[in-house]
Design a protein around this motif. Structure first.
Motif, short mmCIF file in Angstrom:
data_model
loop_
_atom_site.label_atom_id
_atom_site.label_comp_id
_atom_site.label_asym_id
_atom_site.label_seq_id
_atom_site.Cartn_x
_atom_site.Cartn_y
_atom_site.Cartn_z
N LEU A 152 42.43 22.89 -4.73
CA LEU A 152 43.40 22.21 -5.58
C LEU A 152 43.04 22.45 -7.03
CD1 LEU A 152 43.47 18.76 -3.76
CD2 LEU A 152 45.10 20.61 -3.55
N SER A 153 44.03 22.72 -7.85
CA SER A 153 43.75 22.81 -9.28
C SER A 153 44.04 21.45 -9.89
CB SER A 153 44.61 23.90 -9.92
OG SER A 153 45.92 23.45 -10.12
N ILE A 154 43.05 20.92 -10.58
CA ILE A 154 43.16 19.57 -11.13
C ILE A 154 43.30 19.66 -12.64
CG2 ILE A 154 41.97 17.38 -11.38
CD1 ILE A 154 40.57 18.00 -8.75
N THR A 155 44.28 18.97 -13.18
CA THR A 155 44.46 18.89 -14.63
C THR A 155 44.47 17.43 -15.02
OG1 THR A 155 46.86 18.90 -14.38
CG2 THR A 155 45.80 21.03 -14.72
N VAL B 220 35.03 9.30 -27.31
CA VAL B 220 34.12 10.33 -26.82
C VAL B 220 34.98 11.47 -26.30
CG1 VAL B 220 32.29 10.89 -25.19
CG2 VAL B 220 32.41 8.61 -26.18
N ALA B 221 34.78 12.66 -26.87
CA ALA B 221 35.53 13.84 -26.45
C ALA B 221 34.58 14.78 -25.69
CB ALA B 221 36.12 14.55 -27.65
N ILE B 222 35.08 15.32 -24.59
CA ILE B 222 34.29 16.27 -23.78
C ILE B 222 35.10 17.55 -23.67
CG2 ILE B 222 33.15 16.68 -21.58
CD1 ILE B 222 33.10 13.64 -21.19
N SER B 223 34.52 18.66 -24.12
CA SER B 223 35.24 19.94 -24.10
C SER B 223 35.14 20.57 -22.72
CB SER B 223 34.66 20.88 -25.16
OG SER B 223 33.35 21.26 -24.79
N SER B 224 35.86 21.67 -22.54
CA SER B 224 35.89 22.34 -21.23
C SER B 224 34.55 22.95 -20.85
CB SER B 224 36.98 23.41 -21.21
OG SER B 224 36.69 24.40 -22.18
N ASP B 225 33.68 23.21 -21.83
CA ASP B 225 32.36 23.75 -21.50
C ASP B 225 31.27 22.69 -21.49
OD1 ASP B 225 32.42 23.35 -24.21
OD2 ASP B 225 31.52 25.27 -24.74
N GLN C 261 27.64 11.97 -17.10
CA GLN C 261 26.56 11.71 -18.05
C GLN C 261 27.03 10.79 -19.18
OE1 GLN C 261 25.39 15.73 -19.02
NE2 GLN C 261 23.61 15.64 -17.67
N VAL C 262 28.27 10.98 -19.63
CA VAL C 262 28.80 10.10 -20.67
C VAL C 262 28.95 8.68 -20.13
CG1 VAL C 262 30.85 9.62 -22.07
CG2 VAL C 262 29.94 11.94 -21.97
N MET C 263 29.45 8.54 -18.91
CA MET C 263 29.59 7.21 -18.32
C MET C 263 28.24 6.53 -18.13
SD MET C 263 32.64 7.94 -15.59
CE MET C 263 32.59 6.30 -14.91
N GLU C 264 27.25 7.28 -17.71
CA GLU C 264 25.92 6.72 -17.54
C GLU C 264 25.31 6.32 -18.88
OE1 GLU C 264 21.58 7.98 -15.68
OE2 GLU C 264 23.30 9.27 -15.36
N ALA C 265 25.53 7.14 -19.90
CA ALA C 265 25.01 6.80 -21.23
C ALA C 265 25.69 5.54 -21.76
CB ALA C 265 25.24 7.97 -22.19
N ALA C 266 26.97 5.37 -21.51
CA ALA C 266 27.68 4.15 -21.94
C ALA C 266 27.12 2.93 -21.21
CB ALA C 266 29.18 4.30 -21.69
N ARG C 267 26.84 3.08 -19.94
CA ARG C 267 26.26 1.96 -19.19
C ARG C 267 24.87 1.63 -19.73
NH1 ARG C 267 24.30 3.18 -13.44
NH2 ARG C 267 22.80 4.15 -14.80
N PRO D 173 33.38 19.88 -16.98
CA PRO D 173 32.58 19.67 -15.77
C PRO D 173 32.44 18.18 -15.45
CG PRO D 173 31.25 20.67 -17.52
CD PRO D 173 32.63 20.51 -18.04
N HIS D 174 32.49 17.89 -14.19
CA HIS D 174 32.38 16.51 -13.72
C HIS D 174 31.03 15.92 -14.14
CE1 HIS D 174 33.20 13.12 -11.12
NE2 HIS D 174 32.03 13.28 -10.54
N GLN D 175 29.99 16.73 -14.14
CA GLN D 175 28.66 16.27 -14.51
C GLN D 175 28.64 15.74 -15.94
OE1 GLN D 175 25.97 15.99 -12.55
NE2 GLN D 175 24.88 15.06 -14.24
N ALA D 176 29.34 16.39 -16.86
CA ALA D 176 29.36 15.94 -18.25
C ALA D 176 30.03 14.57 -18.36
CB ALA D 176 30.09 16.97 -19.12
#
Length: 153
Positions: A56-59, A77-82, A131-137, A125-128
Motif C-alpha cells: 500500500l502506498s501511504i500518504t 515539529v516538522a519531520i522531512s521525508s529523510d 522518536q519525536v513522540m517519545e521525546a515529547a513524552r 520514516p516511521h522511526q523519526a
C-alpha cells in the motif's frame, strides 16, 4: 506331467513346495512413513517465518474540520521525508530533541502545557515520528496532535 496336483495347489496359494524358500508379499510400512512426513511437516511449520507484504502506498491523510477559535500555545515539529526534524522552524538533531522540546515548553508556558503539533511528510520514516513522540513524552508534553492536509474543493 510336470507338476503334481498337490504342488500346484500349494503354488497358487502362495506356498512353495520347497522347504527352504520363503516367499512373502512385499509390504510397505505406511505408519512409519506417515510419522516421518508429520515430523517434517511440523519442522517446516515451526521454522517458516511469516512475513507481511505491504504493497500500500501511504500518504498524509486529509481531514475536514473547523478551525479552532482560540489560539493555544503550541510547539510545531516538522519531520522531512529523510527524517530530519525542526522545532518551530529551527533544525534540531535527534539527540537534542528532548532538551529542545523542554526548552520550547518553558518559553511558551501555558496552563496545562503546550500542544505539540507534528507535521510529518507523507514519506517520513516511521522511526523519526516515533522518536519525536517519545521525546515529547520525556519532556512531559502529553498533548500531541498530527497535522493533516485539508481537502480543497
Amino acid at each position: 506331467m510336470l507338476f503334481r496336483q498337490n504342488h500346484r495347489s500349494l503354488f497358487f496359494l502362495g506356498k512353495s513346495s520347497a522347504p527352504n524358500s520363503q516367499q512373502q508379499a512385499p509390504e510397505i510400512n505406511l505408519i512409519a512413513f506417515i510419522d516421518v512426513l508429520l515430523v517434517i511437516l511440523i519442522f517446516l511449520m515451526i521454522s517458516t517465518t511469516f512475513t507481511r507484504y505491504q504493497e500500500l502506498s501511504i500518504t498524509l491523510p486529509a481531514a475536514e474540520g473547523a478551525a479552532s477559535k482560540s489560539k493555544p500555545k503550541d510547539i510545531s515539529v516538522a519531520i522531512s521525508s529523510d527524517g530530519r526534524v525542526a522545532i518551530d522552524g529551527k533544525r534540531v538533531a535527534m539527540e537534542q530533541l528532548t532538551q529542545s522540546l523542554s526548552q520550547s515548553a518553558k518559553n511558551t508556558g501555558g496552563d496545562n502545557g503546550p500542544m505539540v503539533i507534528i507535521a510529518a511528510d507523507g514519506k517520513a520514516p516511521h522511526q523519526a515520528v516515533m522518536q519525536v513522540m517519545e521525546a515529547a513524552r520525556n519532556a512531559n508534553l502529553p498533548n500531541i496532535v498530527f497535522a493533516t492536509q485539508s481537502k480543497s474543493k
